[in-house]
Design a protein around this motif. Structure first.
Motif, PDB file in Angstrom:
ATOM      1  N   GLY A 169      -0.294   2.216  -6.960  1.00  0.00           N
ATOM      2  CA  GLY A 169      -1.431   1.533  -7.567  1.00  0.00           C
ATOM      3  C   GLY A 169      -1.002   0.313  -8.364  1.00  0.00           C
ATOM      4  O   GLY A 169      -1.678  -0.719  -8.350  1.00  0.00           O
TER       5      GLY A 169
ATOM      6  N   SER B  63      -0.237  -2.526  -5.933  1.00  0.00           N
ATOM      7  CA  SER B  63      -1.231  -2.725  -4.865  1.00  0.00           C
ATOM      8  C   SER B  63      -1.736  -4.160  -4.750  1.00  0.00           C
ATOM      9  O   SER B  63      -2.022  -4.621  -3.643  1.00  0.00           O
TER      10      SER B  63
ATOM     11  N   TRP C 134      -2.336   6.393   2.147  1.00  0.00           N
ATOM     12  CA  TRP C 134      -2.506   5.428   1.060  1.00  0.00           C
ATOM     13  C   TRP C 134      -2.869   4.105   1.728  1.00  0.00           C
ATOM     14  O   TRP C 134      -2.100   3.562   2.523  1.00  0.00           O
TER      15      TRP C 134
ATOM     16  N   PHE D 133      -4.243   0.116   1.295  1.00  0.00           N
ATOM     17  CA  PHE D 133      -4.297  -1.006   0.362  1.00  0.00           C
ATOM     18  C   PHE D 133      -5.418  -1.942   0.807  1.00  0.00           C
ATOM     19  O   PHE D 133      -5.342  -2.539   1.874  1.00  0.00           O
TER      20      PHE D 133
ATOM     21  N   CYS E 256      -5.042   0.702  -4.364  1.00  0.00           N
ATOM     22  CA  CYS E 256      -4.519   1.650  -3.382  1.00  0.00           C
ATOM     23  C   CYS E 256      -5.464   2.841  -3.380  1.00  0.00           C
ATOM     24  O   CYS E 256      -5.644   3.514  -4.396  1.00  0.00           O
TER      25      CYS E 256
END
Length: 134
Positions: free
Chosen positions: A89, A92, A113, A115, A120
């Motif tokens: 995160g 990201s 995950w 983006f 994220c």
């Protein structure tokens, strides 16, 4: 204890011009996590890393680079989940939109995950066998 996971796919890019910003974001995350959990400060999560690639290696991820210095792949070296939701995160904003890392946990749980250019996002996954009789 911990939760074992393995990587089952990826399409991940950080452009060379964004690597220093991503590294600084990881360093800020390291400061936050070691302040919150002092036991993690010896050794620190990023060790003595001086580059983004070295920092990723300390987190048990191998960054693949191209001839232009772009990170064009990120590969989990195996083992347990370690704050990935938090540090992914943090970087990201520097990851190319639509990048993704697909994982499977020790219990068969599958997630990605993703983006999206802002953050994220974690998506749950399923395995589908189209056309197979039930």
């Amino acid at each position: 204890m911990g939760y074992y996971m393995e990587q089952i796919g990826q399409d991940f890019t950080i452009l060379a011009e964004n690597k220093s910003k991503a590294f600084e974001a990881l360093k800020r995350w390291e400061q936050e996590v070691t302040k919150e959990l002092p036991a993690l400060s010896c050794p620190p999560p990023l060790g003595e890393a001086s580059t983004l690639e070295e920092a990723m290696d300390e987190l048990n991820w191998e960054a693949e680079t191209d001839d232009h210095g772009n990170i064009v792949g990120l590969w989990f070296k195996g083992g347990k989940l370690y704050e990935e939701d938090a540090w992914l995160g943090k970087i990201s904003a520097m990851v190319q939109p639509r990048s993704k890392i697909k994982m499977q946990g020790e219990d068969g749980y599958i997630w990605c995950w993703y983006f999206d250019g802002k953050g994220c996002v974690t998506y749950d996954g399923t395995i589908v066998f189209p056309g197979m009789p039930k």
